[in-house]
Each structure stands twice: as structure tokens, then as C-alpha cells.
Design a protein around this motif. Sequence first.
Motif, PDB file in Angstrom:
ATOM      1  N   THR A 180       0.602  -1.286   0.146  1.00 41.41           N
ATOM      2  CA  THR A 180       0.073  -0.081   0.023  1.00 41.41           C
ATOM      3  C   THR A 180       0.843   1.379  -0.014  1.00 41.41           C
ATOM      4  OG1 THR A 180      -0.050   0.013   2.578  1.00 41.41           O
ATOM      5  CG2 THR A 180      -1.793  -1.111   1.316  1.00 41.41           C
ATOM      6  N   THR A 182      -0.440   4.490   0.169  1.00 36.10           N
ATOM      7  CA  THR A 182      -1.488   5.298   0.841  1.00 36.10           C
ATOM      8  C   THR A 182      -2.670   4.354   1.292  1.00 36.10           C
ATOM      9  OG1 THR A 182      -3.069   6.222  -0.715  1.00 36.10           O
ATOM     10  CG2 THR A 182      -0.897   7.378  -0.488  1.00 36.10           C
ATOM     11  N   HIS A 183      -3.352   4.943   2.293  1.00 38.87           N
ATOM     12  CA  HIS A 183      -4.660   4.265   2.895  1.00 38.87           C
ATOM     13  C   HIS A 183      -5.490   4.261   1.772  1.00 38.87           C
ATOM     14  CE1 HIS A 183      -5.706   8.178   3.726  1.00 38.87           C
ATOM     15  NE2 HIS A 183      -7.043   8.036   3.927  1.00 38.87           N
ATOM     16  N   ARG A 186      -3.942   0.235  -2.662  1.00 36.67           N
ATOM     17  CA  ARG A 186      -3.590  -1.218  -2.192  1.00 36.67           C
ATOM     18  C   ARG A 186      -3.221  -1.853  -3.756  1.00 36.67           C
ATOM     19  NH1 ARG A 186      -7.371  -5.002  -2.608  1.00 36.67           N
ATOM     20  NH2 ARG A 186      -9.527  -4.338  -2.237  1.00 36.67           N
TER      21      ARG A 186
END
Length: 327
Positions: A180, A182-183, A186
Amino acid sequence: MKKYIAILLIVVSLKAVAQDYHYSQFYLNTVNTNPGNTGVFNGDIRAYTLYRMQWFTVTTPYKTFTVSVDAPIFKNKMKGDDFFAVGVNFSNDNEGTVRLKTNSYNAAMSFTKFIGGRHRHNITLGYTIGYNIKTVVLGGLTWNSQWDGTNYNPGMASGEPGGGGIGYLDMSTGLVWNFTTTHLFRSSLGFSFHHFTAPNVSIAGGADKLIPKFSVQWNIGYKLSETSNTTLMPSLIASQQGTSLLLNGGLNVKYVLEERSRYTNNQSDKAFYIGAFYRFRDAAFVTFRYDYMDFSFSAAYDVNISGLTPATKTVGGFEFMLMYRGI
């Protein structure tokens, strides 16, 4: 016309015994697609079943069924975020009028290594070993030798074998890189090598090696923004098995209806997905999925665009999935 196409499918079944079956929703058949997917999910246990039926407008339907269970183990005893995982699965494949049947019993295991860094990276190495039983029953077929000069006579001996069977061990391995940035993003990139021992699968005797298969898979999830309920989920698979090339890719769009409450039971996970995919020179298909709490249901419908289109009238196949993921 249908009669001749049905004969063609029978010939294909007999000559392509060393080729793999496949699901349109390959990204849901995680462990069989790549052993490196074993146990890699958010939760404590995952169980799913897939069912596919195709070409039912032409001949006796081709049917494939899979049930699989996998889970991470020793998570609390391992250093950092490393863990082992195990799984078992069973598949049954029935190929039409010729009644060529394959039952596969498999055990899978994997190890996931947390790489770390500024972004979250995990590498998983997986391995699958299985025992397969392949049988064929030819009693339902008709032969030229049963023509008595005037009509087809089923009472006449065909002179052909009635069928047979064989059992053999099979092994596959795979590597998956999950990361990932960033949040919101993914990715899961996998490489797998199936049937690397090339077992003999000849039912009639002699040598008929199961052709090794190399495969690359890539699944992505991209949430549109911090506050968005929409996630784009493209998936792609490319497999080479002898002279057979499989290219399958497309996009699912996920829309979250409700997120599970972290501290109460007032809300539960609810989401639906719609998607469109294309399998090179074979079919286009649409997908639908609905998530409710720990359960998911998915369906796909194929529109045939191959050389069989005149007989199938574009009807390819139906596919269904039911999954439970315990958290």
C-alpha cells in the motif's frame, strides 16, 4: 449445427486433457489462482465456494465446482507481522457429453514476511500439493462402427474403449507482493508456477504430461478520495500453458453502503460491486457482488464471442460465488 459443435467440444475435451479449467472471476478463486494468496486477507478464516456452468445451449453443460478454506496461523507467536497460513480445497470439473471428470484434493501452505519501510509491504511464498483423480466415460458417445448400413444401431459393438481413470500428484507454487502506498491505494502482484512436476495424466496409457503453467496476476484497489464510498478495483491475469494463452482483465467498482461500527453493533458492513471484464478471443462478462457483514455473494454472466458464437447464440456461462470471512 448444434450436433457438429457438440462433436467439436467432445474432441476438444479429449485432446485438451492437459489444460486447466478456469473461472471468469479468477480474482475470487484466490488460493487456486496463486498459492501465495493462502491466508492473506483481513480476518481469521476464509471459506468460499465457486460454481460455473457453460455451453449448456450446445451440449451437456460443462460444470466446475470449488470449495476452499484457508486461515493464518501462529500470528501471535511470530516476530513482528510475519505469519504462516494453511488451507485446503477441493475442485470438481465435469466436461460435457464425454463425461471427462477431474476431482482435485489440495493442501496449501504459505509464509508471509513483513518488509516494512515507509509504506506497508508484505511478500508471501505459497505452495500447494494435491492428489487428482481423472476419469472418462465414453458409453454415451456414438461411433461410425455402430452404423449398420441403414441406421445407427446402439446395440452394435463400437470397438472403442469404454473409459478409464488415473490418479496423480500435482504441485504448484507462487509468490505474491502486497503493498500500500497510501490508505487509499493497495496492490497485489503475484507470480505463480503450476504443475511444475509435469505429472503424467494419460488415461489410455502412454505419456501425456500435464503442461506446466506460468501465470501473472495483478489486483488493485483505489479509493477515489478520503470521503468517497467508491473504490475502483481493476484485475488482470495472464497465463501461458503450452500453446494456450489466457488473458483476462477488467474492472469492478465497489460502493460502500454502510461501514461496520468499531465499538458497537449498530452498523454492519454492506457494499455492492458491479464490473465488466474481457477474456481475450473468448468472452465478455459482467459481474455483480454484494457484501453483508461476514458474507459475500457474487455472480457473473459470460457472453460468448469466440468461434462457437453461431451455435451458442452468445450464451457462454453462469458463475456464482459464496464466501465467508470471519473477523
